[in-house]
Design a protein around this motif. Structure first.
Motif, PDB file in Angstrom:
ATOM      1  N   THR A 108       1.003  -1.423   0.018  1.00  0.00           N
ATOM      2  CA  THR A 108      -0.209  -0.010  -0.298  1.00  0.00           C
ATOM      3  C   THR A 108       0.341   0.738   0.460  1.00  0.00           C
ATOM      4  O   THR A 108       1.756   1.750   0.405  1.00  0.00           O
ATOM      5  N   GLU A 131       3.396   0.816   3.539  1.00  0.00           N
ATOM      6  CA  GLU A 131       3.325  -0.206   3.864  1.00  0.00           C
ATOM      7  C   GLU A 131       3.339  -1.731   2.978  1.00  0.00           C
ATOM      8  O   GLU A 131       2.884  -2.034   1.988  1.00  0.00           O
ATOM      9  N   THR A 158      11.636   2.731   9.703  1.00  0.00           N
ATOM     10  CA  THR A 158      10.118   1.505   9.068  1.00  0.00           C
ATOM     11  C   THR A 158       9.907   1.080  10.769  1.00  0.00           C
ATOM     12  O   THR A 158      10.451   1.050  12.213  1.00  0.00           O
ATOM     13  N   ARG A 160       7.124  -1.749  12.424  1.00  0.00           N
ATOM     14  CA  ARG A 160       5.857  -3.006  12.397  1.00  0.00           C
ATOM     15  C   ARG A 160       5.000  -2.317  12.807  1.00  0.00           C
ATOM     16  O   ARG A 160       4.295  -1.800  14.071  1.00  0.00           O
ATOM     17  N   LEU A 161       4.416  -2.766  12.228  1.00  0.00           N
ATOM     18  CA  LEU A 161       2.352  -3.057  11.990  1.00  0.00           C
ATOM     19  C   LEU A 161       2.332  -3.912  12.467  1.00  0.00           C
ATOM     20  O   LEU A 161       2.974  -4.442  13.779  1.00  0.00           O
ATOM     21  N   ARG A 165       3.403  -7.253   8.625  1.00  0.00           N
ATOM     22  CA  ARG A 165       3.639  -5.708   7.899  1.00  0.00           C
ATOM     23  C   ARG A 165       4.157  -5.224   8.664  1.00  0.00           C
ATOM     24  O   ARG A 165       4.442  -4.891   9.623  1.00  0.00           O
ATOM     25  N   TYR A 166       5.157  -4.194   8.094  1.00  0.00           N
ATOM     26  CA  TYR A 166       5.968  -2.991   7.772  1.00  0.00           C
ATOM     27  C   TYR A 166       5.393  -1.598   7.520  1.00  0.00           C
ATOM     28  O   TYR A 166       5.185  -1.587   6.070  1.00  0.00           O
ATOM     29  N   ALA A 167       5.346  -0.571   8.311  1.00  0.00           N
ATOM     30  CA  ALA A 167       5.196   0.832   7.138  1.00  0.00           C
ATOM     31  C   ALA A 167       6.888   0.855   7.554  1.00  0.00           C
ATOM     32  O   ALA A 167       6.862   1.005   8.221  1.00  0.00           O
ATOM     33  N   ARG A 169       8.388   5.005   5.667  1.00  0.00           N
ATOM     34  CA  ARG A 169       7.724   6.540   5.717  1.00  0.00           C
ATOM     35  C   ARG A 169       9.200   6.976   5.331  1.00  0.00           C
ATOM     36  O   ARG A 169      10.372   6.564   5.887  1.00  0.00           O
TER      37      ARG A 169
END
Length: 374
Positions: A108, A131, A158, A160-161, A165-167, A169
């Motif tokens: 995403t 993501e 980075t 962790r979500l 899954r990782y964000a 930015r």
């Protein structure tokens, strides 16, 4: 008999966001050349990465082969492209979500909304969040050189979500250096997987109306917010004609180090004190949430008189982009008394005399006390 001139647009039905899309504009039986033609309608919908021109004289066919990237996922309607008195049929491309090359899971991609107005030299944040299922995915964010812009890349971070899954930015802080209507097309955010660029996501064009700063503002006034802290020698006194140091800490939010005000220039030598050239150490913190710069400045000085030393107060100014007003703050400078060697010697003699008298008085009191006891 020659065929009637025709113009055809060839596009794929489906494409993946972040992956190259190969488009062909084919002209048949046309005397004019397509070589320099750049369809504006196509550029408004896609980022044009490369263009190649081919000319088949035998068949009187010209091909403009373009490699483009979609600016977002979804259904893209391409209107008819017009060249001279010819036009293509409208076309549609369905751009699907980006997919991680290793796991096959979706990625995403989200770019923050961009402002349509800004002040000259004001920090504009262009942020991206991706993501993905991979914690070790790398974002490559080049910072190009532009005459009308100052560009600072944001080092990717980075977080962790949910499990798996990782964000990721990152982005840029950009500063307009010219007033008026401006446009900036930043380079692609490149996604690197196992050392290979798998996707390229282009930010939307930045097209703000840049407001000029008030003409009375000096060019050294930063746009953002600035704070100043002063650390001076402490204690009761300073020894005259001995080298000491002032330490100044200047911090700025929404500014780069080179934009901080030159505070040390306000410290000018006079009959009471002489200042020597300052030494400065600059640093910056650039994250998706924060752009902060600081300067640690050491200013050596030497006092020239006995008594209180006249030191000028330090004043900083900054332009507040939220209110559109000039702000300022003043820091008072206070130094301990400056005393030369004659004064220090005299004080030492007085203190020694006081000490001797005190010892004599205590001894006499003890002697009387012993006599009374007997």
């Amino acid at each position: 008999m020659l065929a009637a001139p025709a113009l055809e647009l060839v596009v794929p039905d489906n494409a993946e966001y972040g992956r190259p899309i190969h488009v062909q504009l084919i002209a048949r039986g046309l005397d004019s050349s397509l070589r320099e033609y750049r369809p504006a309608a196509l550029s408004a919908l896609f980022e044009v990465d490369s263009v190649r021109f081919e000319d088949d004289d035998n068949n009187r066919e010209q091909t403009l082969a373009l490699t483009v990237y979609a600016r977002q996922a979804g259904r893209v309607e391409i209107p008819a492209l017009v060249f001279q008195d010819l036009s293509t049929a409208p076309a549609t491309v369905t751009v699907t979500e980006a997919v991680d090359r290793k796991t096959g899971e979706p990625m995403t991609v989200r770019f923050d909304a961009l402002p349509d107005r800004a002040w000259l030299r004001q920090a504009i944040a262009v942020r991206v969040a991706i993501e993905a299922p991979d914690a070790f995915l790398v974002l490559d964010l080049p910072a190009p050189q532009e005459a009308a812009w100052q560009i600072e890349a944001i080092a990717p971070v980075t977080a962790r979500l949910d499990p798996g899954r990782y964000a990721h930015r990152g982005g840029w802080y950009v500063f307009a250096l010219r007033a008026g209507q401006q446009e900036l097309n930043l380079p692609a955010v490149q996604v690197v997987r196992d050392g290979v660029v798998t996707h390229r996501f282009f930010p939307p064009p930045l097209v703000p109306r840049v407001e000029a700063l008030p003409p009375y503002l000096p060019t050294t006034v930063p746009v953002g917010s600035v704070a100043l802290e002063v650390s001076a020698p402490t204690g009761w006194w300073l020894r005259e004609d001995t080298l000491q140091s002032l330490r100044l800490t200047v911090t700025g939010d929404g500014t780069l180090p080179q934009m901080l005000p030159p505070v040390a220039r306000q410290l000018q030598s006079n009959a009471d004190i002489v200042f020597y050239p300052a030494k400065a150490r600059y640093s910056k913190k650039v994250t998706p949430e924060t752009l902060r710069s600081s300067a640690e400045i050491e200013v050596p000085f030497r006092t020239l008189v006995n008594g209180r030393v006249d030191v000028p107060d330090l004043r900083i100014q900054w332009f507040d982009p939220a209110s559109g007003q000039l702000r300022s703050a003043t820091t008072q400078m206070r130094l301990p008394l400056s005393l030369g060697m004659p004064w220090l010697t005299a004080i030492a003699v007085v203190l020694a005399g006081i000490g001797t008298s005190a010892v004599y008085w205590v001894a006499a009191w003890l002697k009387r006390a012993l006599v009374n006891v007997q």
